[in-house]
Structure formats: structure tokens, C-alpha cells
Design an enzyme around this catalytic site. Structure first.
Site, PDB file in Angstrom:
ATOM      1  CE  LYS A  25      47.006  50.027  46.098  1.00 17.81           C
ATOM      2  NZ  LYS A  25      45.988  50.967  45.680  1.00 17.81           N
TER       3      LYS A  25
ATOM      4  CG  ASN B 120      47.929  46.023  46.689  1.00 15.48           C
ATOM      5  OD1 ASN B 120      49.128  45.924  46.453  1.00 15.48           O
ATOM      6  ND2 ASN B 120      47.053  46.500  45.809  1.00 15.48           N
TER       7      ASN B 120
ATOM      8  CB  SER C  18      38.824  54.155  50.784  1.00 11.25           C
ATOM      9  OG  SER C  18      39.458  54.886  49.754  1.00 11.25           O
TER      10      SER C  18
ATOM     11  CG  HIS D 193      45.211  46.501  41.824  1.00 15.09           C
ATOM     12  ND1 HIS D 193      45.141  47.818  41.431  1.00 15.09           N
ATOM     13  CD2 HIS D 193      44.867  46.466  43.128  1.00 15.09           C
ATOM     14  CE1 HIS D 193      44.768  48.545  42.480  1.00 15.09           C
ATOM     15  NE2 HIS D 193      44.587  47.750  43.517  1.00 15.09           N
TER      16      HIS D 193
ATOM     17  CD  GLU E  21      46.629  51.119  42.096  1.00 10.31           C
ATOM     18  OE1 GLU E  21      47.610  50.443  42.449  1.00 10.31           O
ATOM     19  OE2 GLU E  21      45.890  51.719  42.910  1.00 10.31           O
TER      20      GLU E  21
ATOM     21  CD  GLU F  42      40.991  46.371  45.220  1.00 14.17           C
ATOM     22  OE1 GLU F  42      41.315  46.607  46.386  1.00 14.17           O
ATOM     23  OE2 GLU F  42      41.788  46.437  44.271  1.00 14.17           O
TER      24      GLU F  42
ATOM     25  N   GLY G  75      42.124  54.423  47.100  1.00  5.14           N
ATOM     26  CA  GLY G  75      43.030  55.515  47.471  1.00  5.14           C
ATOM     27  C   GLY G  75      42.385  56.884  47.549  1.00  5.14           C
TER      28      GLY G  75
END
Ligand code: PGA
Length: 248
Positions: free
Chosen positions: A12, A10, A208, A93, A95, A163, A169
Site C-alpha cells: 500500500k 501489498n 488480516s 483493490h 481501497e 478480500e 486491516g
């Protein structure tokens, strides 16, 4: 029988034309590990060029709209993404659930639109750190899964990515026992939602994942692959994860 491993990058909001060579390098690596499914989801602006640069390699998107067309300024339909060359799209996702306030119902509608356009869908679910600390992680994740779950789901096009929000991250990864517990809970929920086809739906771990921890995570029961952010941007970082999947 274990499911075929699936490793998805991904990207992003990272990647300009100059990074197309990284996609070509990753495609070459994938070519030498044919027993693993590998995909990269770059920004939409690179999808068409990436499919030209790496023919036959699986390219995906990071979102799509639930409508086929219409007055939705700035949005892209699943059909548009597919026409650009995407074979799949990531959906829901964390985010996007946070920044764009995406709801479970929207994610479900998007997954159905993706399927109707012939795309694979990876639906993301995951708890926040606060929710985990409060002992609610499994309830939250299974609730998201139920709310986002598309009609007529089938392992041929649906993938789930677990996730944990706090692991994305951050360099922090859950305990292996927590990953195992969550993936088992997701498998049970999938069985409840779709019956016996549930065993073939791949459940990816994301947050991660890197070359140093991939082998350990991919060995966990019900972990059928990984959704990888930062460590998917170059062949140098992504290669060891693909290799770990091939050896898992
Ligand atoms: P990360 O991102 O690997 O950089 O933690 C994973 C993701 O958000 O899909």
C-alpha cells in the site's frame, strides 16, 4: 492437482528507501521456499530500486492505468510499470474502488492493459460488511468478478484475490466455512466465464492474514495463496506466512 501457492505482499502507501532492506530480506526467505511463488508490491517509487536490490525476486505494482499513454496527469501505464521492473500488478483493490471510485469496467480495461504489457494481474473482489449481513456476499463478489473479468483470460497471467472489505486491516477474519464457500463460488464463476482453464487460476484470500492464521486459511479448499497487507512489511512477519504456504 493443487495449484502452486502464491503469496503476495501489498505494501500500500508504505515504504521509503530505508525499507528496501526488508524487501531484500523477504527475497532471501522466498529463495529458501522455491515451491511457493512470492511477490512484493511496494509503492511505485521503489519498484526499480527493489528489482536492483533483489534481482530475480518478483516485484509488482498496486495499480496501472488502462491507457498506454496520454493526458492522464499523475497516472502510470502498465508499460511504464513493467519498464521499471514490475512483473505484475494488483488491480481493483477495494481501497481504490472506494477512494478512487474505480468501476468494474475500468478494472477490466486495466487488466487487459496489464496483460498487453506482459504483466500478471491480480484482480481484487470482496463484499462490505453490510452486504454480507444482508446475505448478498456471493452475489456481490461474483458480480464484481464478472464485470471486471478481462477478455482472453488465462491462468498464466490472471489471479483473483477475494478480500472481504471488513477484514482488511481490521484483524477480523471470516469463518473458514465462509472462506470455503466464497472461494468455491468464485471457482464456479470462473468456470462459467472461461471454461476449463478456470481450475488453474489462482484464487488468493486477503484480509488480516498473518503468521498465526495463515496455515488455517491456506488449507481451505480453493485457497491458492494470500494477498497480505500489514503482515507483509517485514520478513519477520511475512516469513511465517511463506512458510505456512510451503507446508500447506
Ligand atoms: P491486510 O490487507 O492484510 O492489512 O488486512 C490486505 C489487503 O488489503 O490486501
Amino acid at each position: 492437482m493443487a495449484n502452486r501457492k502464491y503469496i503476495v505482499g501489498n505494501w500500500k502507501m508504505n515504504g521509503l528507501r530505508a525499507q528496501l532492506s526488508d524487501i531484500a530480506d523477504i527475497a532471501e526467505l522466498a529463495e529458501s521456499h522455491k515451491d511457493v511463488d512470492v511477490a512484493i508490491c511496494p509503492p511505485v517509487t521503489l519498484i526499480a530500486q527493489a528489482t536492483d536490490k533483489a534481482p530475480g525476486f518478483m516485484i509488482g505494482a498496486q495499480d496501472c492505468h488502462f491507457a498506454n499513454n496520454g493526458a492522464h496527469t499523475g497516472c502510470l501505464s502498465a508499460e511504464m510499470i513493467g519498464e521499471a521492473g514490475a512483473k505484475l500488478t494488483i488491480l481493483g483493490h477495494s481501497e481504490r474502488r472506494t477512494d478512487q471510485h474505480e468501476t468494474d469496467a475500468e478494472v477490466k480495461a486495466k487488466a487487459q492493459a496489464a496483460h498487453a504489457a506482459g504483466l500478471g494481474a491480480i484482480i481484487c473482489v470482496g463484499e462490505t460488511e453490510q452486504e454480507r449481513d444482508a446475505g448478498k456476499a456471493i452475489d456481490v463478489v461474483c458480480g464484481q468478478l464478472e464485470g471486471s473479468f478481462p477478455d482472453n483470460a488465462d491462468a498464466a497471467w490472471l489471479t483473483i484475490a477475494y478480500e472481504p472489505v471488513w477484514a482488511i486491516g481490521t484483524g477480523r477474519v471470516p469463518e473458514v466455512s465462509d472462506v470455503e464457500e466464497m472461494h468455491a463460488a468464485i471457482r464456479t464463476k470462473l468456470t462459467e466465464l472461461m471454461g476449463k482453464g478456470a481450475g488453474a487460476v489462482r484464487i488468493l484470500y486477503g484480509g488480516s492474514m498473518n503468521g498465526a492464521n495463515a496455515a488455517q486459511l491456506l488449507a481451505v479448499s480453493n485457497v491458492d495463496g494470500g494477498l497480505v497487507g500489514g503482515a507483509s512489511l517485514t520478513a519477520e512477519k511475512f516469513g511465517p506466512i511463506i512458510k505456512a504456504a510451503a507446508e500447506a
